[in-house]
Design a protein around this motif. Structure first.
Motif, PDB file in Angstrom:
ATOM      1  N   ALA A   1       7.171   7.942  -2.157  1.00  0.00           N
ATOM      2  CA  ALA A   1       7.470   6.878  -1.191  1.00  0.00           C
ATOM      3  C   ALA A   1       8.611   6.007  -1.705  1.00  0.00           C
ATOM      4  O   ALA A   1       9.496   5.597  -0.942  1.00  0.00           O
ATOM      5  CB  ALA A   1       6.223   6.046  -0.932  1.00  0.00           C
ATOM      6  N   GLU A   2       8.607   5.746  -3.029  1.00  0.00           N
ATOM      7  CA  GLU A   2       9.684   4.936  -3.613  1.00  0.00           C
ATOM      8  C   GLU A   2      11.013   5.684  -3.562  1.00  0.00           C
ATOM      9  O   GLU A   2      12.052   5.124  -3.212  1.00  0.00           O
ATOM     10  CB  GLU A   2       9.339   4.556  -5.061  1.00  0.00           C
ATOM     11  N   GLU A   3      10.934   6.962  -3.916  1.00  0.00           N
ATOM     12  CA  GLU A   3      12.134   7.805  -3.915  1.00  0.00           C
ATOM     13  C   GLU A   3      12.780   7.841  -2.528  1.00  0.00           C
ATOM     14  O   GLU A   3      13.996   7.876  -2.395  1.00  0.00           O
ATOM     15  CB  GLU A   3      11.700   9.217  -4.318  1.00  0.00           C
ATOM     16  N   GLU A   4      11.942   7.855  -1.496  1.00  0.00           N
ATOM     17  CA  GLU A   4      12.431   7.905  -0.114  1.00  0.00           C
ATOM     18  C   GLU A   4      12.780   6.515   0.415  1.00  0.00           C
ATOM     19  O   GLU A   4      13.191   6.369   1.560  1.00  0.00           O
ATOM     20  CB  GLU A   4      11.378   8.546   0.805  1.00  0.00           C
ATOM     21  N   GLY A   5      12.552   5.502  -0.441  1.00  0.00           N
ATOM     22  CA  GLY A   5      12.849   4.140  -0.025  1.00  0.00           C
ATOM     23  C   GLY A   5      11.988   3.644   1.124  1.00  0.00           C
ATOM     24  O   GLY A   5      12.452   2.883   1.972  1.00  0.00           O
ATOM     25  N   LEU A   6      10.751   4.078   1.152  1.00  0.00           N
ATOM     26  CA  LEU A   6       9.849   3.682   2.239  1.00  0.00           C
ATOM     27  C   LEU A   6       9.236   2.320   1.937  1.00  0.00           C
ATOM     28  O   LEU A   6       8.267   2.216   1.185  1.00  0.00           O
ATOM     29  CB  LEU A   6       8.753   4.728   2.425  1.00  0.00           C
ATOM     30  N   ALA A   7       9.799   1.287   2.533  1.00  0.00           N
ATOM     31  CA  ALA A   7       9.339  -0.071   2.244  1.00  0.00           C
ATOM     32  C   ALA A   7       8.019  -0.377   2.936  1.00  0.00           C
ATOM     33  O   ALA A   7       7.329  -1.331   2.573  1.00  0.00           O
ATOM     34  CB  ALA A   7      10.405  -1.067   2.683  1.00  0.00           C
ATOM     35  N   ASN A   8       7.661   0.435   3.961  1.00  0.00           N
ATOM     36  CA  ASN A   8       6.460   0.115   4.756  1.00  0.00           C
ATOM     37  C   ASN A   8       5.198   0.844   4.299  1.00  0.00           C
ATOM     38  O   ASN A   8       4.199   0.842   5.000  1.00  0.00           O
ATOM     39  CB  ASN A   8       6.721   0.402   6.241  1.00  0.00           C
ATOM     40  N   VAL A   9       5.241   1.478   3.102  1.00  0.00           N
ATOM     41  CA  VAL A   9       4.073   2.217   2.617  1.00  0.00           C
ATOM     42  C   VAL A   9       3.523   1.595   1.350  1.00  0.00           C
ATOM     43  O   VAL A   9       4.267   1.256   0.430  1.00  0.00           O
ATOM     44  CB  VAL A   9       4.448   3.693   2.320  1.00  0.00           C
ATOM     45  N   ARG A  10       2.211   1.453   1.302  1.00  0.00           N
ATOM     46  CA  ARG A  10       1.563   1.051   0.054  1.00  0.00           C
ATOM     47  C   ARG A  10       0.563   2.145  -0.300  1.00  0.00           C
ATOM     48  O   ARG A  10      -0.300   2.482   0.510  1.00  0.00           O
ATOM     49  CB  ARG A  10       0.833  -0.284   0.277  1.00  0.00           C
ATOM     50  N   VAL A  11       0.717   2.733  -1.492  1.00  0.00           N
ATOM     51  CA  VAL A  11      -0.179   3.809  -1.898  1.00  0.00           C
ATOM     52  C   VAL A  11      -1.223   3.263  -2.867  1.00  0.00           C
ATOM     53  O   VAL A  11      -0.894   2.559  -3.829  1.00  0.00           O
ATOM     54  CB  VAL A  11       0.597   4.967  -2.572  1.00  0.00           C
ATOM     55  N   LEU A  12      -2.483   3.581  -2.610  1.00  0.00           N
ATOM     56  CA  LEU A  12      -3.582   3.116  -3.455  1.00  0.00           C
ATOM     57  C   LEU A  12      -4.413   4.292  -3.933  1.00  0.00           C
ATOM     58  O   LEU A  12      -4.594   5.266  -3.198  1.00  0.00           O
ATOM     59  CB  LEU A  12      -4.511   2.187  -2.669  1.00  0.00           C
ATOM     60  N   GLN A  13      -4.938   4.181  -5.151  1.00  0.00           N
ATOM     61  CA  GLN A  13      -5.953   5.133  -5.575  1.00  0.00           C
ATOM     62  C   GLN A  13      -7.295   4.561  -5.155  1.00  0.00           C
ATOM     63  O   GLN A  13      -7.576   3.377  -5.388  1.00  0.00           O
ATOM     64  CB  GLN A  13      -5.896   5.343  -7.099  1.00  0.00           C
ATOM     65  N   GLY A  14      -8.127   5.379  -4.491  1.00  0.00           N
ATOM     66  CA  GLY A  14      -9.429   4.865  -4.074  1.00  0.00           C
ATOM     67  C   GLY A  14     -10.194   5.887  -3.262  1.00  0.00           C
ATOM     68  O   GLY A  14      -9.652   6.918  -2.875  1.00  0.00           O
ATOM     69  N   ASP A  15     -11.446   5.577  -3.020  1.00  0.00           N
ATOM     70  CA  ASP A  15     -12.363   6.484  -2.326  1.00  0.00           C
ATOM     71  C   ASP A  15     -12.396   6.120  -0.839  1.00  0.00           C
ATOM     72  O   ASP A  15     -12.699   4.973  -0.480  1.00  0.00           O
ATOM     73  CB  ASP A  15     -13.763   6.310  -2.953  1.00  0.00           C
ATOM     74  N   ILE A  16     -12.090   7.079   0.016  1.00  0.00           N
ATOM     75  CA  ILE A  16     -12.059   6.780   1.447  1.00  0.00           C
ATOM     76  C   ILE A  16     -13.442   6.406   1.985  1.00  0.00           C
ATOM     77  O   ILE A  16     -13.556   5.868   3.079  1.00  0.00           O
ATOM     78  CB  ILE A  16     -11.458   7.940   2.283  1.00  0.00           C
ATOM     79  N   PHE A  17     -14.482   6.695   1.219  1.00  0.00           N
ATOM     80  CA  PHE A  17     -15.832   6.320   1.655  1.00  0.00           C
ATOM     81  C   PHE A  17     -16.283   4.967   1.104  1.00  0.00           C
ATOM     82  O   PHE A  17     -17.374   4.497   1.391  1.00  0.00           O
ATOM     83  CB  PHE A  17     -16.835   7.407   1.286  1.00  0.00           C
ATOM     84  N   HIS A  18     -15.464   4.374   0.268  1.00  0.00           N
ATOM     85  CA  HIS A  18     -15.729   3.013  -0.209  1.00  0.00           C
ATOM     86  C   HIS A  18     -14.418   2.243  -0.128  1.00  0.00           C
ATOM     87  O   HIS A  18     -13.843   1.854  -1.159  1.00  0.00           O
ATOM     88  CB  HIS A  18     -16.282   3.030  -1.634  1.00  0.00           C
ATOM     89  N   LEU A  19     -13.978   2.018   1.091  1.00  0.00           N
ATOM     90  CA  LEU A  19     -12.664   1.399   1.288  1.00  0.00           C
ATOM     91  C   LEU A  19     -12.696  -0.078   0.908  1.00  0.00           C
ATOM     92  O   LEU A  19     -13.633  -0.791   1.279  1.00  0.00           O
ATOM     93  CB  LEU A  19     -12.250   1.551   2.758  1.00  0.00           C
ATOM     94  N   PRO A  20     -11.677  -0.517   0.199  1.00  0.00           N
ATOM     95  CA  PRO A  20     -11.620  -1.920  -0.230  1.00  0.00           C
ATOM     96  C   PRO A  20     -11.031  -2.826   0.857  1.00  0.00           C
ATOM     97  O   PRO A  20     -10.155  -3.639   0.563  1.00  0.00           O
ATOM     98  CB  PRO A  20     -10.710  -1.847  -1.464  1.00  0.00           C
ATOM     99  N   PHE A  21     -11.520  -2.655   2.085  1.00  0.00           N
ATOM    100  CA  PHE A  21     -11.016  -3.455   3.201  1.00  0.00           C
ATOM    101  C   PHE A  21     -12.196  -3.872   4.069  1.00  0.00           C
ATOM    102  O   PHE A  21     -13.220  -3.193   4.101  1.00  0.00           O
ATOM    103  CB  PHE A  21     -10.042  -2.638   4.071  1.00  0.00           C
TER     104      PHE A  21
END
Lengths: 268, 268
Positions: free
Chosen positions: B80-100
């Motif tokens: 995402a950084e290489e492509e200059g994607l300013a609108n993406v945030r990548v997180l490590q985490g479990d989709i079944f225990h979302l931190p949201f």
């Protein structure tokens, strides 16, 4: 002995072919339209299921539709008259002994024919001679190996396998759809282009589930029951389970997939 | 033991996933574009193969891409950084225990994830909670049972069967594509609509034969060789014949067919 035309010539089969045509007309034929003034040969028109949309999509052309079966040709003729198609002439005759000079036609249309022929490339080579240089071929075929569904069922896959083997014994190939590109290329057509036409039916598309899954595909498979049992391919009980499982895929939570292939090419 | 993620985490696998994404971007993603201001969750982003087209097609959105594998998430972030994607945030985490908090996202995007889950409906029910009422889900999956080719080959069909069975042993379903409609419907999504995306490669489409048949599909099948042999599913010789026969279908007179399924639905 297996009837050389695996689907048979019964009235019920004729109804099936019409249901099939009604459901599939748009998917298969809407992008086939020949310029006014063209002379088109429909080789192997059967009961005329494709003849009607073909003629309607190409007003101003002259279409000659030919079938080897006298009763099918008569039915196609009746249908063309019923639809008031002034641009169609239906003939009984053998597509391998055409009563026309070579290079007569601007366009050749063959739909659900190659699947029944033992030597499709040779057939295409013969038919190609009757197209004018620069004229086109349009070939449409199904492919029973493209069939999959939910819920999956071994018995359902086996009944489809019966149809494939019966057609093979009769000298045909029920999985010919995927081969249209190499077949037309080997027959010397130029600019060959193949476009798959996938039928997808789920609970949101009840007309497709009814028109195709039930009334076209499963009805066709049911139609080979006697031949499959007589050939000892499956027991009656298992065959009926397979057919039941195919109907099951047309219910609201079922899914059915099948793909036709449409190829075009040019006589160089 | 079989790795729970059947495709593994090797560098070569990462290359395969990128080749796949490059070939398939248009086919799978070109019609996914979210309105500016949307907050989108990409659940299970892997190495970011889909993250890049997703972000590029939806400028003005904010995309949160999550993967349970630390190395995959790191790779996705790098990309995402290489492509200059300013609108993406990548997180490590479990989709079944979302931190949201629940109801956080306007749209949920899940691609090549459900195929790896033992209970996809339950997974969808959990994820649905994080979509705002009226928000959407987009789910994309392949279906290995949709694979057929020319020349046909029993060994080739068997090596594909190895991949299907390995994925099944790992709790997944390599033939889940056809089931997206019933799965999303059972999970309570409204207005579910499924669109099959068929990959068709013949001699007139050498880029597809190379990018998909060879470098995506057959490379994936080759990647399970050790696991399939260790599980005693096939002998080495027969496995290698099957892989050779798959490569054969990418030659000029060969044909290869595979279908992805793309589903959309709404949280009511």
């Amino acid at each position: 002995m297996v009837d050389p035309y695996v689907h048979g010539y019964h009235p019920r089969e004729s109804t099936r072919l019409l249901d099939q045509a009604a459901t599939l007309v748009d998917l298969l034929h809407s992008d086939t339209s020949y310029p006014p003034g063209s002379l088109v040969l429909e080789a192997g028109c059967g009961v005329g299921a494709q003849t009607v949309p073909l003629a309607k999509n190409s007003p101003g052309t002259k279409i000659i539709s030919l079938d080897i079966s006298r009763s099918s040709a008569a039915e196609a003729k009746r249908k063309a008259e019923e639809e008031g198609l002034a641009n169609v002439r239906v003939l009984q005759g053998d597509i391998f002994h055409l009563p026309f000079p070579k290079g007569t036609f601007d366009h050749l249309f063959v739909c659900f024919v190659l699947e029944h022929l033992p030597r499709p490339v040779e057939a295409l080579l013969i038919l190609k001679e009757f197209i004018k240089p620069g004229g086109t071929i349009t070939a449409i075929e199904g492919d029973h190996g493209s069939t999959y569904f939910h819920p999956d069922s071994l018995a359902a896959r086996k009944v489809i396998g019966c149809q494939v083997r019966l057609q093979e014994r009769a000298g045909g190939n029920a999985m010919i759809g995927r081969e249209l590109y190499p077949l037309l290329t080997r027959a010397g057509f130029a600019d060959v282009s193949v476009s798959p036409r996938m039928v997808y039916a789920d609970g949101s598309r009840p007309a497709m589930a009814d028109g195709f899954t039930r009334k076209t595909f499963t009805a066709m498979i049911e139609g080979v029951r006697d031949a499959a049992l007589a050939a000892g391919m499956m027991g009656a009980g298992e065959f009926d389970v397979g057919v039941r499982d195919l109907y099951r895929t047309a219910e609201e939570d079922g899914v059915f997939c099948y793909t036709f292939f449409k190829a075009t090419g040019k006589r160089g």
